[in-house]
Design a protein around this motif. Structure first.
Motif, PDB file in Angstrom:
ATOM      1  N   THR A 184       0.957  -1.307   0.267  1.00  0.00           N
ATOM      2  CA  THR A 184      -0.351   0.058  -0.388  1.00  0.00           C
ATOM      3  C   THR A 184       0.702   1.631  -0.215  1.00  0.00           C
ATOM      4  O   THR A 184       0.173   2.615  -0.513  1.00  0.00           O
ATOM      5  CB  THR A 184      -1.172  -0.296   1.394  1.00  0.00           C
ATOM      6  OG1 THR A 184      -0.044  -0.031   2.397  1.00  0.00           O
ATOM      7  CG2 THR A 184      -1.510  -1.233   1.257  1.00  0.00           C
ATOM      8  N   ARG A 229      -3.873   0.064 -10.641  1.00  0.00           N
ATOM      9  CA  ARG A 229      -4.959   1.176 -11.436  1.00  0.00           C
ATOM     10  C   ARG A 229      -4.542   2.287 -12.435  1.00  0.00           C
ATOM     11  O   ARG A 229      -5.145   2.291 -13.276  1.00  0.00           O
ATOM     12  CB  ARG A 229      -5.802   1.520 -10.266  1.00  0.00           C
ATOM     13  CG  ARG A 229      -7.454   2.358 -11.862  1.00  0.00           C
ATOM     14  CD  ARG A 229      -8.266   2.465 -10.800  1.00  0.00           C
ATOM     15  NE  ARG A 229      -9.696   2.201 -11.219  1.00  0.00           N
ATOM     16  CZ  ARG A 229      -9.970   3.210 -11.565  1.00  0.00           C
ATOM     17  NH1 ARG A 229      -8.483   4.726 -11.697  1.00  0.00           N
ATOM     18  NH2 ARG A 229     -11.576   3.646 -12.530  1.00  0.00           N
ATOM     19  N   ASN A 230      -4.145   2.789 -12.256  1.00  0.00           N
ATOM     20  CA  ASN A 230      -3.352   3.869 -12.665  1.00  0.00           C
ATOM     21  C   ASN A 230      -2.330   3.868 -13.850  1.00  0.00           C
ATOM     22  O   ASN A 230      -2.655   4.030 -15.204  1.00  0.00           O
ATOM     23  CB  ASN A 230      -2.689   5.731 -12.286  1.00  0.00           C
ATOM     24  CG  ASN A 230      -1.875   6.485 -12.959  1.00  0.00           C
ATOM     25  OD1 ASN A 230      -2.765   7.288 -13.543  1.00  0.00           O
ATOM     26  ND2 ASN A 230      -0.668   6.234 -13.075  1.00  0.00           N
ATOM     27  N   PRO A 258      -0.012  11.680  -7.194  1.00  0.00           N
ATOM     28  CA  PRO A 258      -0.519  11.565  -5.669  1.00  0.00           C
ATOM     29  C   PRO A 258      -1.472  10.475  -5.444  1.00  0.00           C
ATOM     30  O   PRO A 258      -2.739  10.037  -4.999  1.00  0.00           O
ATOM     31  CB  PRO A 258      -1.648  13.011  -5.894  1.00  0.00           C
ATOM     32  CG  PRO A 258      -1.922  13.612  -6.744  1.00  0.00           C
ATOM     33  CD  PRO A 258      -0.586  12.542  -8.089  1.00  0.00           C
ATOM     34  N   MET A 259      -0.834   9.365  -5.280  1.00  0.00           N
ATOM     35  CA  MET A 259      -1.757   7.501  -5.119  1.00  0.00           C
ATOM     36  C   MET A 259      -0.943   6.796  -4.742  1.00  0.00           C
ATOM     37  O   MET A 259       0.405   7.304  -5.157  1.00  0.00           O
ATOM     38  CB  MET A 259      -2.085   7.620  -6.522  1.00  0.00           C
ATOM     39  CG  MET A 259      -1.835   7.170  -7.923  1.00  0.00           C
ATOM     40  SD  MET A 259      -2.570   6.807  -9.214  1.00  0.00           S
ATOM     41  CE  MET A 259      -3.366   8.220  -9.323  1.00  0.00           C
ATOM     42  N   ARG A 260      -1.280   6.041  -3.830  1.00  0.00           N
ATOM     43  CA  ARG A 260      -0.520   4.790  -3.620  1.00  0.00           C
ATOM     44  C   ARG A 260      -0.858   3.578  -3.721  1.00  0.00           C
ATOM     45  O   ARG A 260      -1.848   4.065  -3.317  1.00  0.00           O
ATOM     46  CB  ARG A 260      -0.085   4.493  -2.412  1.00  0.00           C
ATOM     47  CG  ARG A 260       0.919   6.505  -1.929  1.00  0.00           C
ATOM     48  CD  ARG A 260       0.948   6.201  -0.036  1.00  0.00           C
ATOM     49  NE  ARG A 260       1.309   7.583  -0.031  1.00  0.00           N
ATOM     50  CZ  ARG A 260       3.253   7.286  -0.235  1.00  0.00           C
ATOM     51  NH1 ARG A 260       3.493   6.292   0.166  1.00  0.00           N
ATOM     52  NH2 ARG A 260       3.837   8.330   0.335  1.00  0.00           N
ATOM     53  N   SER A 290       4.700   3.560  -4.313  1.00  0.00           N
ATOM     54  CA  SER A 290       4.502   5.043  -4.856  1.00  0.00           C
ATOM     55  C   SER A 290       5.251   5.668  -5.631  1.00  0.00           C
ATOM     56  O   SER A 290       7.217   5.035  -5.972  1.00  0.00           O
ATOM     57  CB  SER A 290       4.126   6.068  -4.219  1.00  0.00           C
ATOM     58  OG  SER A 290       5.490   6.417  -2.958  1.00  0.00           O
ATOM     59  N   TYR A 341      -3.813   1.973  -6.233  1.00  0.00           N
ATOM     60  CA  TYR A 341      -4.607   2.975  -7.235  1.00  0.00           C
ATOM     61  C   TYR A 341      -3.402   2.897  -7.552  1.00  0.00           C
ATOM     62  O   TYR A 341      -3.447   4.142  -8.853  1.00  0.00           O
ATOM     63  CB  TYR A 341      -4.681   3.874  -6.912  1.00  0.00           C
ATOM     64  CG  TYR A 341      -6.205   3.713  -5.510  1.00  0.00           C
ATOM     65  CD1 TYR A 341      -7.073   4.246  -5.849  1.00  0.00           C
ATOM     66  CD2 TYR A 341      -5.845   3.807  -4.284  1.00  0.00           C
ATOM     67  CE1 TYR A 341      -8.667   3.179  -5.442  1.00  0.00           C
ATOM     68  CE2 TYR A 341      -6.867   3.291  -3.345  1.00  0.00           C
ATOM     69  CZ  TYR A 341      -8.322   3.069  -4.190  1.00  0.00           C
ATOM     70  OH  TYR A 341     -10.006   3.090  -2.802  1.00  0.00           O
ATOM     71  N   LEU A 342      -2.037   2.706  -7.617  1.00  0.00           N
ATOM     72  CA  LEU A 342      -1.039   3.025  -8.478  1.00  0.00           C
ATOM     73  C   LEU A 342      -1.257   2.336  -9.968  1.00  0.00           C
ATOM     74  O   LEU A 342      -0.970   1.605 -11.030  1.00  0.00           O
ATOM     75  CB  LEU A 342       0.336   2.872  -7.921  1.00  0.00           C
ATOM     76  CG  LEU A 342       1.358   3.466  -8.757  1.00  0.00           C
ATOM     77  CD1 LEU A 342       1.152   5.408  -9.412  1.00  0.00           C
ATOM     78  CD2 LEU A 342       2.916   3.644  -7.858  1.00  0.00           C
TER      79      LEU A 342
END
Length: 263
Positions: free
Chosen positions: A89, A105-106, A97-99, A92, A102-103
């Motif tokens: 989690t 997913r990006n 601005p995500m970790r 990064s 969500y990274l």
């Protein structure tokens, strides 16, 4: 000293890539098994906080998606879901601005966008990749796509000069069957889908009869809440269907149903 460190890092990175390539290529169509889950977790444990390693994992999964339609449909999304859940989690990179999940997913969405743009420049489209994009048409999952991506993909395919080439039209219709319910199922997004269907209806005027009728079937399916069983239940007689088709074709500026019967 720094050069020796860089060489060591390269060696470990190559070993990670070889391991990842082997695991991804060996994953079965059903990854909801203990062995498959452990294999995916082994990949996340070797990321070591290195974003470059995550990028390689995503690229490797996408390479198999493009090559293996069955795996793309049955397993690929679950692979990403498991990766997102198992990743550190705190993973990064600077300026984002995500970790963690969500990274993942990006990077997934960024890679999908690049692959879609590449596909749009080709005369024939990838059925496996588009089946995978269709699987991302869900709500609530970490890897769910966004309405903006769905409409972007639909716009690109509908307006493509290659729409009537090879199996491209069928690929679009299959994607519509996934994207349609997803957009209609979210507040205030139905009108965006309506706009795309209207664009497709206009485009259908230049397509073959079978493709025009497929668009008509798509409209009918949407009117029934995307419930295929109702569309296939035979609630209309053959004459009613013919009459409805004739009315629609006439309204779209096509030949009458009677004329079509002779073609």
């Amino acid at each position: 000293m720094a050069l020796a460190f860089d060489k060591a890092a390269d060696v470990f990175f190559r070993a990670f890539k070889d391991c990842t390539n082997h695991i991804i290529k060996s994953l079965p169509n059903d990854i909801n098994t203990l062995e498959a889950t452990q294999a995916i977790h082994a990949i996340t444990q070797q990321l070591n906080g290195d974003y470059a390693r995550l990028v390689h994992v995503v690229n490797t999964v996408h390479a198999r998606v493009a090559q293996d339609e069955t795996w793309a449909t049955m397993a690929a999304v679950d692979v990403y879901e498991q990766l997102a859940k198992a990743v550190d989690t705190n993973l990064s990179i600077p300026n984002l601005p995500m970790r963690g999940p969500y990274l993942v997913r990006n990077e997934l969405m960024k890679t999908c966008q690049a692959q879609f743009q590449q596909m749009m420049s080709a005369p024939t489209w990838s059925r496996g990749f588009m089946a995978f994009l269709g699987q991302l048409c869900t709500v609530g999952n970490i890897t769910s796509t966004t309405p903006g991506i769905l409409t972007y993909v639909l716009d690109g395919m509908i307006s493509s000069s290659a729409l009537d080439t090879s199996d491209n039209f069928d690929i679009l219709m299959n994607f519509f069957m996934r994207a349609g319910p997803c957009l209609d199922g979210q507040p205030q997004l139905g009108e965006h889908l309506t706009m795309r269907i209207q664009k497709l209806q206009e485009r259908a005027k230049m397509l073959k009869l079978s493709e025009r009728l497929a668009v008509y079937g798509l409209v009918q399916l949407r009117e029934r809440g995307w419930r295929e069983e109702e569309l296939n239940a035979g609630s209309r007689s053959e004459q009613q269907v013919t009459d409805a088709t004739s009315t629609w074709m006439s309204g779209m500026g096509f030949a009458s149903a009677g004329d079509l019967n002779g073609r």
